[in-house]
Design a protein around this motif. Sequence first.
Motif, PDB file in Angstrom:
ATOM      1  N   GLY A   1       9.975-111.977  67.146  1.00  0.00           N
ATOM      2  CA  GLY A   1      10.758-111.179  66.206  1.00  0.00           C
ATOM      3  C   GLY A   1      10.010-110.773  64.959  1.00  0.00           C
ATOM      4  N   LEU A   2       8.668-110.777  64.974  1.00  0.00           N
ATOM      5  CA  LEU A   2       7.932-110.411  63.754  1.00  0.00           C
ATOM      6  C   LEU A   2       6.648-109.683  64.130  1.00  0.00           C
ATOM      7  N   GLY A   3       6.350-108.620  63.402  1.00  0.00           N
ATOM      8  CA  GLY A   3       5.099-107.895  63.570  1.00  0.00           C
ATOM      9  C   GLY A   3       4.687-107.286  62.256  1.00  0.00           C
ATOM     10  N   ARG A   4       3.383-107.127  62.034  1.00  0.00           N
ATOM     11  CA  ARG A   4       2.914-106.563  60.764  1.00  0.00           C
ATOM     12  C   ARG A   4       1.629-105.780  61.006  1.00  0.00           C
ATOM     13  N   ARG A   5       1.476-104.697  60.294  1.00  0.00           N
ATOM     14  CA  ARG A   5       0.303-103.834  60.423  1.00  0.00           C
ATOM     15  C   ARG A   5      -0.956-104.614  60.063  1.00  0.00           C
ATOM     16  N   GLY A   6      -1.896-104.684  61.006  1.00  0.00           N
ATOM     17  CA  GLY A   6      -3.031-105.570  60.864  1.00  0.00           C
ATOM     18  C   GLY A   6      -4.032-105.185  59.790  1.00  0.00           C
ATOM     19  N   ASP A   7      -4.327-103.884  59.650  1.00  0.00           N
ATOM     20  CA  ASP A   7      -5.350-103.488  58.682  1.00  0.00           C
ATOM     21  C   ASP A   7      -4.893-103.771  57.254  1.00  0.00           C
ATOM     22  N   MET A   8      -3.593-103.619  56.976  1.00  0.00           N
ATOM     23  CA  MET A   8      -3.089-103.891  55.636  1.00  0.00           C
ATOM     24  C   MET A   8      -3.110-105.391  55.335  1.00  0.00           C
ATOM     25  N   VAL A   9      -2.765-106.204  56.326  1.00  0.00           N
ATOM     26  CA  VAL A   9      -2.827-107.655  56.133  1.00  0.00           C
ATOM     27  C   VAL A   9      -4.271-108.090  55.901  1.00  0.00           C
ATOM     28  N   ASP A  10      -5.198-107.571  56.700  1.00  0.00           N
ATOM     29  CA  ASP A  10      -6.613-107.918  56.540  1.00  0.00           C
ATOM     30  C   ASP A  10      -7.111-107.537  55.145  1.00  0.00           C
ATOM     31  N   LEU A  11      -6.719-106.345  54.673  1.00  0.00           N
ATOM     32  CA  LEU A  11      -7.175-105.870  53.366  1.00  0.00           C
ATOM     33  C   LEU A  11      -6.637-106.763  52.246  1.00  0.00           C
ATOM     34  N   TYR A  12      -5.358-107.094  52.292  1.00  0.00           N
ATOM     35  CA  TYR A  12      -4.761-107.905  51.232  1.00  0.00           C
ATOM     36  C   TYR A  12      -5.386-109.300  51.195  1.00  0.00           C
ATOM     37  N   ILE A  13      -5.513-109.940  52.351  1.00  0.00           N
ATOM     38  CA  ILE A  13      -6.060-111.297  52.383  1.00  0.00           C
ATOM     39  C   ILE A  13      -7.551-111.284  52.015  1.00  0.00           C
ATOM     40  N   SER A  14      -8.279-110.239  52.412  1.00  0.00           N
ATOM     41  CA  SER A  14      -9.686-110.123  52.018  1.00  0.00           C
ATOM     42  C   SER A  14      -9.815-110.085  50.510  1.00  0.00           C
ATOM     43  N   GLU A  15      -8.983-109.290  49.848  1.00  0.00           N
ATOM     44  CA  GLU A  15      -9.030-109.219  48.380  1.00  0.00           C
ATOM     45  C   GLU A  15      -8.678-110.567  47.754  1.00  0.00           C
ATOM     46  N   ALA A  16      -7.707-111.256  48.347  1.00  0.00           N
ATOM     47  CA  ALA A  16      -7.324-112.559  47.813  1.00  0.00           C
ATOM     48  C   ALA A  16      -8.459-113.569  47.966  1.00  0.00           C
ATOM     49  N   VAL A  17      -9.129-113.572  49.098  1.00  0.00           N
ATOM     50  CA  VAL A  17     -10.244-114.501  49.329  1.00  0.00           C
ATOM     51  C   VAL A  17     -11.408-114.176  48.401  1.00  0.00           C
ATOM     52  N   LEU A  18     -11.729-112.906  48.238  1.00  0.00           N
ATOM     53  CA  LEU A  18     -12.810-112.515  47.329  1.00  0.00           C
ATOM     54  C   LEU A  18     -12.496-112.918  45.897  1.00  0.00           C
ATOM     55  N   ALA A  19     -11.236-112.793  45.497  1.00  0.00           N
ATOM     56  CA  ALA A  19     -10.848-113.237  44.148  1.00  0.00           C
ATOM     57  C   ALA A  19     -11.053-114.741  43.991  1.00  0.00           C
ATOM     58  N   LYS A  20     -10.740-115.501  45.039  1.00  0.00           N
ATOM     59  CA  LYS A  20     -10.969-116.949  45.015  1.00  0.00           C
ATOM     60  C   LYS A  20     -12.452-117.255  44.879  1.00  0.00           C
ATOM     61  N   LEU A  21     -13.301-116.514  45.584  1.00  0.00           N
ATOM     62  CA  LEU A  21     -14.739-116.724  45.486  1.00  0.00           C
ATOM     63  C   LEU A  21     -15.240-116.450  44.079  1.00  0.00           C
ATOM     64  N   GLU A  22     -14.741-115.385  43.469  1.00  0.00           N
ATOM     65  CA  GLU A  22     -15.149-115.061  42.095  1.00  0.00           C
ATOM     66  C   GLU A  22     -14.687-116.147  41.127  1.00  0.00           C
ATOM     67  N   GLU A  23     -13.486-116.661  41.348  1.00  0.00           N
ATOM     68  CA  GLU A  23     -12.969-117.746  40.506  1.00  0.00           C
ATOM     69  C   GLU A  23     -13.818-119.005  40.667  1.00  0.00           C
ATOM     70  N   ALA A  24     -14.188-119.322  41.911  1.00  0.00           N
ATOM     71  CA  ALA A  24     -15.004-120.513  42.165  1.00  0.00           C
ATOM     72  C   ALA A  24     -16.398-120.373  41.565  1.00  0.00           C
ATOM     73  N   GLN A  25     -16.944-119.154  41.578  1.00  0.00           N
ATOM     74  CA  GLN A  25     -18.267-118.943  41.019  1.00  0.00           C
ATOM     75  C   GLN A  25     -18.282-119.181  39.512  1.00  0.00           C
ATOM     76  N   LEU A  26     -17.235-118.753  38.843  1.00  0.00           N
ATOM     77  CA  LEU A  26     -17.144-118.959  37.399  1.00  0.00           C
ATOM     78  C   LEU A  26     -17.007-120.438  37.050  1.00  0.00           C
ATOM     79  N   ALA A  27     -16.317-121.199  37.932  1.00  0.00           N
ATOM     80  CA  ALA A  27     -16.052-122.611  37.645  1.00  0.00           C
ATOM     81  C   ALA A  27     -17.144-123.541  38.155  1.00  0.00           C
ATOM     82  N   SER A  28     -18.089-123.010  38.932  1.00  0.00           N
ATOM     83  CA  SER A  28     -19.100-123.884  39.553  1.00  0.00           C
ATOM     84  C   SER A  28     -20.110-124.355  38.530  1.00  0.00           C
ATOM     85  N   SER A  29     -20.700-125.521  38.798  1.00  0.00           N
ATOM     86  CA  SER A  29     -21.747-126.098  37.952  1.00  0.00           C
ATOM     87  C   SER A  29     -23.090-125.873  38.608  1.00  0.00           C
TER      88      SER A  29
END
Length: 502
Positions: free
Chosen positions: A346-374
């Motif tokens: 009972g659920l379906g979602r457009r794949g390219d939009m999901v991939d794009l949103y999660i990619s941006e979220a993961v990249l933001a996490k990487l940028e956050e981790a880079q700023l906080a890394s020692s």
Amino acid sequence: MAQIPVVSYARISADVRRDEHGVQDQHKLNRETAARLGWKVVHEYTDNDKSAAKADVVRDDFEAMLKALRAGELPDGTAVQGVVIVAEDRLARRPGDYERFAEAITYQDGRVFADARGAKDLYNEDAESMGLFGAVISKMEVRKMQRRMRRSHRTRAEQGMPVGGTRPFGWKPDRLTLDPVEAPLVRQAVLDLISGRSLYSIAEQWRRDGVKTSLGNAWTPSSLKITVNNPRICGWREISKELVRGADGNPVVGQWEAIVTPEQWMAVKSIFDARKGHYIHRDGRIGHVLARDFREPNYLLTGFLRCGRAKDDGSLCNTSLRVTHSKDCVQHIYICPGKTVGGCGGLGRRGDMVDLYISEAVLAKLEEAQLASSDEPSDWPKQDEYDGAKDRLDVLRTQWTMGKVSNDLFFSTAAELEKQIARLRTEAQNFTASIQRQRSRSHTDVSEIRRRWFLPEEEGGLPLTVKRTYVREALHAVIIYPSGKGRAKFNPDLLEPVWREG
């Protein structure tokens, strides 16, 4: 008078590794010996490049010859009444093999046997005993040669000298100087593996780029693993899968130029060690023990997405989403599988939009981790314990050498200390490898990752396996909630990333 039908047996030692010419020379001598004795060679048995001294080596033609001798005929019915060889060490180098040969050839009366020096009567007990004695002497000589070779290899390794054999990929023919084309490829492969790229992906890229092994063959994941898992690439050497160490317990540094640092090699080794006993998917994921799945994911979020549709009891469906396609939709679609296969359908979602949103979220996490890394990693917390154990062992050895400690006390205590040192050394290597992976992550240019993330791989984009590794390190899963009936506008608020801690 009819000639006696015999077979010719020839073998070239596996250690000598000569070509077929040497075997044919033996058969030629055997035919001449047979003709001189009034015999006729009716078949030639050949075991080229197969050792007669190793118990685990099966000489197919030797076994076929024994079968023919016992039967008194070849498979096609041709009669066989004897054997001619050049020398007995070509026939057998193990007493057990010689005994089987003597039993087979004397199974019936009237059989003949000869070497280049002439005929021998194997029905005479003295002749058989001399043959067995010769096999024993030959076996002893082989063992002495093997011991000398092992000592020679060990000595060369402890001196940091390179070994012979096939030219290692990454070095010039002198085995000391780096090849300017191959060495950077190995270095980048190591860095890619640390970053999460799979062996399969790297090997496939090398195949597309026309890169060949030092023998001119196409690369495979197995051959690539042998190359990057060899401590030679960081300047070390191993024998029987153990690093060669000096008197101080540290690995001996070879005379050749290193391609990567010891820390980088240990990081790769720790990756492979963690995979032992498990099936490894093409994208580098560790599967179940002996699991077999030859499919490589073709989409970024396969295996990460979960259905967030509520069941009748209020709980979530939580089934892993699959990929499908629709005629009226160019993009791929992530859907919950039907009820017959465990989902709700009972659920379906457009794949390219999901991939794009999660990619941006993961990249933001990487940028956050880079700023906080020692930049400076912490020291190994058990260094003092390791140094203390080594010091105690050195003191114990000195006291035992001076006669101040009994043999019983020394050997029992030394064994426990050596086990402790070996365990701590392994922990230190794993810690160093972990720090190397962290350093690789913290020094990664996230802006470069972002630039390459959305490019096609053939244009310099990140391989899918690398992108999935970044997703895996950032997320446990992504829960997708239903958007209602019909086709609704994509709403990122209906996607709930479940982040990993730290």
